[in-house]
Motif scaffolding. Structure first.
Motif, PDB file in Angstrom:
ATOM      1  N   ALA A  97       0.677  -1.236  -0.069  1.00 48.37           N
ATOM      2  CA  ALA A  97      -0.101  -0.021  -0.056  1.00 48.37           C
ATOM      3  C   ALA A  97       0.787   1.197   0.030  1.00 48.37           C
ATOM      4  N   HIS A  98       1.799   1.354   0.572  1.00 52.16           N
ATOM      5  CA  HIS A  98       2.852   2.410   0.838  1.00 52.16           C
ATOM      6  C   HIS A  98       3.612   2.608  -0.333  1.00 52.16           C
ATOM      7  N   ARG A  99       3.569   1.660  -1.316  1.00 47.33           N
ATOM      8  CA  ARG A  99       4.365   1.713  -2.534  1.00 47.33           C
ATOM      9  C   ARG A  99       3.399   1.959  -3.631  1.00 47.33           C
ATOM     10  N   ALA A 100       2.043   2.074  -3.518  1.00 49.95           N
ATOM     11  CA  ALA A 100       1.083   2.271  -4.682  1.00 49.95           C
ATOM     12  C   ALA A 100       0.951   3.433  -5.193  1.00 49.95           C
ATOM     13  N   VAL A 101       0.790   3.452  -6.516  1.00 50.28           N
ATOM     14  CA  VAL A 101       0.676   4.415  -7.351  1.00 50.28           C
ATOM     15  C   VAL A 101      -0.751   4.715  -8.020  1.00 50.28           C
ATOM     16  N   ASP A 102      -1.083   5.733  -8.783  1.00 48.55           N
ATOM     17  CA  ASP A 102      -2.309   6.067  -9.229  1.00 48.55           C
ATOM     18  C   ASP A 102      -2.483   5.445 -10.634  1.00 48.55           C
ATOM     19  N   ASP A 103      -3.299   5.930 -11.267  1.00 50.73           N
ATOM     20  CA  ASP A 103      -3.440   5.354 -12.941  1.00 50.73           C
ATOM     21  C   ASP A 103      -2.445   5.835 -13.745  1.00 50.73           C
TER      22      ASP A 103
ATOM     23  N   ASP B   9       3.803   9.522   6.720  1.00 46.30           N
ATOM     24  CA  ASP B   9       4.071   8.711   5.793  1.00 46.30           C
ATOM     25  C   ASP B   9       3.941   7.594   6.542  1.00 46.30           C
ATOM     26  N   GLY B  10       4.164   6.373   5.603  1.00 45.46           N
ATOM     27  CA  GLY B  10       3.813   4.881   6.067  1.00 45.46           C
ATOM     28  C   GLY B  10       4.536   4.569   7.508  1.00 45.46           C
TER      29      GLY B  10
ATOM     30  N   TYR C 203      11.370   1.267  12.098  1.00 43.37           N
ATOM     31  CA  TYR C 203      11.849   0.579  10.546  1.00 43.37           C
ATOM     32  C   TYR C 203      11.189   1.605   9.598  1.00 43.37           C
ATOM     33  N   GLN C 204      12.068   1.964   8.614  1.00 41.22           N
ATOM     34  CA  GLN C 204      11.963   2.962   7.673  1.00 41.22           C
ATOM     35  C   GLN C 204      10.736   2.499   6.606  1.00 41.22           C
ATOM     36  N   THR C 205      10.621   0.895   6.409  1.00 40.70           N
ATOM     37  CA  THR C 205       9.653   0.730   5.562  1.00 40.70           C
ATOM     38  C   THR C 205       8.772  -0.338   6.202  1.00 40.70           C
ATOM     39  N   ALA C 206       7.728  -0.766   5.682  1.00 40.46           N
ATOM     40  CA  ALA C 206       7.081  -1.978   6.433  1.00 40.46           C
ATOM     41  C   ALA C 206       7.761  -3.251   5.897  1.00 40.46           C
TER      42      ALA C 206
ATOM     43  N   ALA D  43      12.042  -8.461   9.371  1.00 42.34           N
ATOM     44  CA  ALA D  43      12.634  -8.777  10.458  1.00 42.34           C
ATOM     45  C   ALA D  43      11.700  -9.798  11.372  1.00 42.34           C
ATOM     46  N   LEU D  44      10.347  -9.969  11.303  1.00 43.69           N
ATOM     47  CA  LEU D  44       9.437 -10.838  11.780  1.00 43.69           C
ATOM     48  C   LEU D  44       9.510 -12.342  11.200  1.00 43.69           C
ATOM     49  N   ARG D  45       9.740 -12.313  10.003  1.00 48.84           N
ATOM     50  CA  ARG D  45       9.954 -13.788   9.419  1.00 48.84           C
ATOM     51  C   ARG D  45      11.272 -14.303   9.563  1.00 48.84           C
ATOM     52  N   GLY D  46      12.366 -13.266  10.007  1.00 47.40           N
ATOM     53  CA  GLY D  46      13.479 -13.671  10.393  1.00 47.40           C
ATOM     54  C   GLY D  46      13.467 -14.216  11.776  1.00 47.40           C
TER      55      GLY D  46
END
Length: 394
Positions: free
Chosen positions: A144-150, A230-231, A323-326, A332-335
């Protein structure tokens, strides 16, 4: 007691036609002052065909024209959010009284109901479950944080309402983030939020959204919408949800003296998008503003160090220290799951854990289990039926 047939929502029109579909509202799924009203309904094409079970979310903020516009906005925004971890928006629907967002109705439960089930049986969700769910939500947020419009322009989207009632687990164990109706974005032509109204869930709001009243930025139009929003605000919210799953209680409502004498930093006159039935917005906001490193250290004391580090970093008061990005939080959680030997903890394991919880919580011979938010998630105890009958006699 029979299942309710009234919609329980703001519209009394149970059957209506909109666009190419007929809708029949069956019952409320969520009817609670702290959350968006959600209605279970069936949808069928006007030319016939199979019935599809859907969720209708009434749009409540604004005049008649704004209701329609906000519904269309959410549908337009959803076109940029195609991801298996984000619940699908199917479109919008309108009758004479109300505008609705139409959402896919998968079989499953909201995270809050799963947490209620765990509390009912006197247990906690496993650390593997908590890390898996948080990682899957972080995956959705990263998209979602990387989403772009049409036109390919970044939307700079912020969900603003990440919480246990916006996270849903299917019966297959898949995790989905729902309800982007309170999201902030740079989608062209969006109706601005009225000044002084806090969108989203105040219980999980990031501190930078609240600090605008203390130290407004130059040129900041709305104290509740920082120019640098921001995100990373969603990362803080997800950190609170993760900690709540691990503690089996809301982190900002501990049974001790932590909040007795805190400095009042947030003005009581500011209103939330909807009134809270639990605590006034000003009390919740002041607790968030005072939830600093020391409070997080005390709350996470019993967690294993790798998991404690993840929660602590997600809940740093300053966005630059999180964390600077989700995606970083997801990794980290998967690690953590891999390092602790709980990998793979995935949909299959989550499905089994949730099924076991609901099997235990549904045994009314042992437990008075029920959900006060997601209607029908857990059975109503027999003594509550008697109370309902007494009220009818009165």
């Amino acid at each position: 007691m029979s299942e309710p047939t009234d919609s329980g929502g703001p519209s009394s029109q149970l059957d209506f036609e909109s666009g190419n579909h007929r809708y029949s509202i069956q019952r409320p799924l969520v009817s609670h002052p702290d959350y968006d009203t959600l209605l279970l309904a069936s949808r069928q094409h006007v030319r016939g065909g199979p019935l599809k079970r859907v969720i209708l979310k009434p749009i409540l903020l604004g005049n008649e024209r704004e209701l329609r516009t906000r519904a269309l906005e959410e549908v337009s925004l959803s076109r940029s959010l195609r991801h298996p971890n984000i619940a699908r928006v199917l479109g919008s629907a309108f009758n004479e009284e109300m505008a609705y967002v139409v959402m896919d109705m998968g079989h499953g439960h909201f995270l809050l109901s799963i947490m209620d089930a765990a509390t009912s049986v006197g247990g906690k969700l496993s650390q593997g479950f908590a890390a898996y769910v948080a990682a899957e939500v972080a995956e959705a947020l990263d998209h979602a944080h990387r989403a772009v419009d049409d036109e390919g322009r970044p939307l700079h989207l912020v969900h603003r309402a990440v919480g246990p009632m916006r996270i849903r687990l299917g019966h297959n164990g898949r995790v989905q983030l729902t309800n982007f109706g309170a999201a902030w974005s740079e989608l062209m032509g969006r109706i601005p939020t009225p000044l002084g109204i806090l969108r989203g869930d105040p219980a999980y709001t990031a501190p930078e959204i609240l600090r605008g009243f203390e130290k407004p930025e130059a040129g900041q139009r709305d104290p509740l919408t920082p120019r640098a929003l921001d995100g990373r605000a969603d990362i803080f919210s997800l950190g609170l949800v993760l900690l709540e799953m691990l503690l089996a209680r809301y982190p900002l409502d501990p049974p001790d003296r932590l909040w007795l004498d805190i400095e009042q930093r947030f003005p009581p006159e500011v209103r939330g998008e909807r009134p809270s039935s639990l605590l006034p917005l000003s009390i919740l906001a002041n607790r968030v503003l005072h939830f600093g490193p020391e409070e997080v250290r005390l709350a996470t004391g019993a967690l294993p160090e790798p998991l404690r580090h993840i929660v602590t970093r997600a809940l740093r008061p300053e966005p630059a220290e999180r964390y600077q990005t989700a995606g970083q939080m997801r990794d980290a959680l998967r690690g953590f799951l891999q390092e602790t030997g709980q990998h793979p903890y995935g949909a299959k394991q989550a499905k089994a854990e949730v099924k076991q919880l609901f099997d235990q919580a549904s045994d009314l011979d042992k437990l008075p289990a029920y959900s006060i938010v997601e209607i029908g998630a857990l059975p109503v105890p027999p003594d509550m039926y008697l109370e309902d009958l007494d009220e009818l006699d009165d």
